[in-house]
Design an enzyme around this catalytic site. Structure first.
Site, mmCIF file in Angstrom:
data_model
loop_
_atom_site.group_PDB
_atom_site.id
_atom_site.type_symbol
_atom_site.label_atom_id
_atom_site.label_comp_id
_atom_site.label_asym_id
_atom_site.label_seq_id
_atom_site.Cartn_x
_atom_site.Cartn_y
_atom_site.Cartn_z
ATOM 1 N N LYS A 146 29.174 34.722 -1.136
ATOM 2 C CA LYS A 146 29.660 35.828 -1.972
ATOM 3 C C LYS A 146 28.796 35.976 -3.234
ATOM 4 C CE LYS A 146 32.675 36.881 1.033
ATOM 5 N NZ LYS A 146 34.095 36.684 1.203
HETATM 6 C C1 PLP Z 1 35.231 36.649 2.257
HETATM 7 C C2 PLP Z 1 36.338 37.620 2.375
HETATM 8 C C3 PLP Z 1 37.682 37.211 2.362
HETATM 9 C C4 PLP Z 1 38.122 35.781 2.465
HETATM 10 O O1 PLP Z 1 37.647 34.935 1.515
HETATM 11 P P1 PLP Z 1 37.468 33.370 1.865
HETATM 12 O O2 PLP Z 1 37.212 32.784 0.521
HETATM 13 O O3 PLP Z 1 36.312 33.253 2.783
HETATM 14 O O4 PLP Z 1 38.735 32.888 2.463
HETATM 15 C C5 PLP Z 1 38.665 38.183 2.364
HETATM 16 N N1 PLP Z 1 38.357 39.484 2.411
HETATM 17 C C6 PLP Z 1 37.092 39.914 2.446
HETATM 18 C C7 PLP Z 1 36.830 41.379 2.476
HETATM 19 C C8 PLP Z 1 36.040 38.996 2.456
HETATM 20 O O5 PLP Z 1 34.781 39.432 2.537
#
Ligand code: PLP
Length: 368
Positions: free
Chosen positions: A188
């Site tokens: 991210k």
């Molecule tokens: C990455 C992501 C999540 C989940 O986050 P995690 O930390 O991986 O559990 C939820 N929604 C979207 C749109 C994402 O890209």
């Protein structure tokens, strides 16, 4: 000898500097390795401040953040929750964890986010909440979505997992909904290894989230529990990494924009591709460069990804529509299906330079 062995240019890689190393080292040597310790509070306060909200509650990841948000809002198995059809599976899965019905709606062709007209058409007597997703960094139309939510008395949870620092009219995402949920997974915009954060301006929701996150343990009486809670806490180690990244967030978001601009300069005159969009009065966080291959079938798109990989360029397809997955109701959303099958994302990791992007784009153009 093996001239084909090349280092693959990865889609994503975090940016780790001495600051991250120092903070994590400090956390681990302090002995506060679990979910108590100074970095948790510093990270939560800093993140709320960054988003312009009063409060933030850290969680073990973004998915548990979404689940906890739904629990805190009192969503039950009798309710319906509306999500966009094009998103990462976690958005919809969190609703399933509650046992509530996932209602998917189509997206806007340019922003790739929930279409407010489709949203309003999908509202029923059982609808309780909406989860707009700021997909690939572009904010959903929160002005319109909030107007609809108010009209029908619905809760709004922003899924901002991919959009740290994105803005609408100068206001940061995570501050528009009743709750905003972020992810700090390694790919991210900023990372804490695994981790999540829920932002809010509502003190009652804030208190309730903290309580539910910690096994719903009574604040007055230790080891006394009056309802089912969860262990969705972030660790001090994660928060140390997260705080270091948060202190560099302007640098990280600028880099994402710079990388997008390199792609834009290379590809803006290539008629076969459509790039990320940025609506007026909006700041896209440009999590990933989004490249739609106009006129491509899913098969040709997948072949192009294989060919890129052979040259040493990692690429990924867009998400598949939620409604195509076997666990969810089959819905023929037109735009989500159209773009899902023709879209790819290309490398945008933090150590990329302009030469890398020039190379990627010239190879892509040869393959088109
Ligand atoms: C990455 C992501 C999540 C989940 O986050 P995690 O930390 O991986 O559990 C939820 N929604 C979207 C749109 C994402 O890209």
């Amino acid at each position: 000898m093996e001239k084909n062995v090349k280092k693959i240019i990865a889609i994503s890689e975090p940016s780790i500097t001495q600051k991250e190393i120092d903070y994590v080292t400090d956390a681990v040597t302090s002995g506060w390795v679990s979910s108590l310790g100074k970095y948790i509070n510093l990270f939560e306060e800093g993140f709320a401040n960054y988003c312009g909200t009063k409060y933030a509650v850290s969680t073990s990841n973004g998915t548990t953040g979404l689940h906890l948000s739904l629990v805190a809002l009192g969503i039950t198995a009798q309710d319906e929750v509306i999500v966009p059809d094009l998103t990462f599976i976690a958005t919809a899965n969190a609703v399933k964890y509650i046992g509530a019905k996932v209602v998917v709606v189509d997206i806007d062709e340019d922003t790739l986010c929930m279409n407010p007209i489709a949203l309003e058409a999908a509202i029923t007597d059982r609808t309780k909440a909406i989860i707009p997703v700021h997909l690939y960094g572009h904010p959903a139309d929160m002005i319109e979505i909030n107007r609809i939510a108010e009209k029908y008395h619905l809760f709004v949870i922003e899924d901002a997992a991919e959009a740290h620092g994105a803005e609408i009219n100068g206001r940061r995402v995570g501050s528009f909904g009743d709750l905003g949920v972020f992810s700090f997974y390694g790919n991210k915009i900023m990372t804490s290894g695994e981790g999540g954060m829920i932002t809010t301006n509502d003190i009652n929701l804030y208190e309730r989230l903290k309580y539910l996150r910690d096994h719903a343990m009574s604040m007055e009486k230790r080891y006394w529990h009056t309802e089912i809670g969860y262990n969705y806490r972030m660790t001090n180690l994660q928060a140390a990494l997260g705080l270091a990244q948060l202190e560099r967030i302007d640098e990280l978001t600028l880099k994402k924009r710079e990388i997008f601009n390199w792609y834009y300069e290379n590809l803006k005159d290539t008629p076969q591709v459509k790039l990320n969009f940025e609506k007026k009065n909006v700041k896209n966080a440009f999590w990933l460069p989004c490249i739609e291959l106009l006129g491509y079938s899913e098969k040709n798109r997948d072949l192009l990804l294989v060919n890129l990989k052979e040259i040493g360029i990692d690429g990924r397809p867009y998400f598949y529509p939620i409604s195509d997955m076997p666990m969810f109701e089959d819905v023929e959303t037109k735009i989500a299906h159209l773009v899902s099958h023709r879209g790819i994302s290309l490398p945008s990791h933090f150590n990329l330079d302009k030469n890398n992007v020039d190379f990627i784009c010239s190879e892509l153009k040869k393959l088109l």
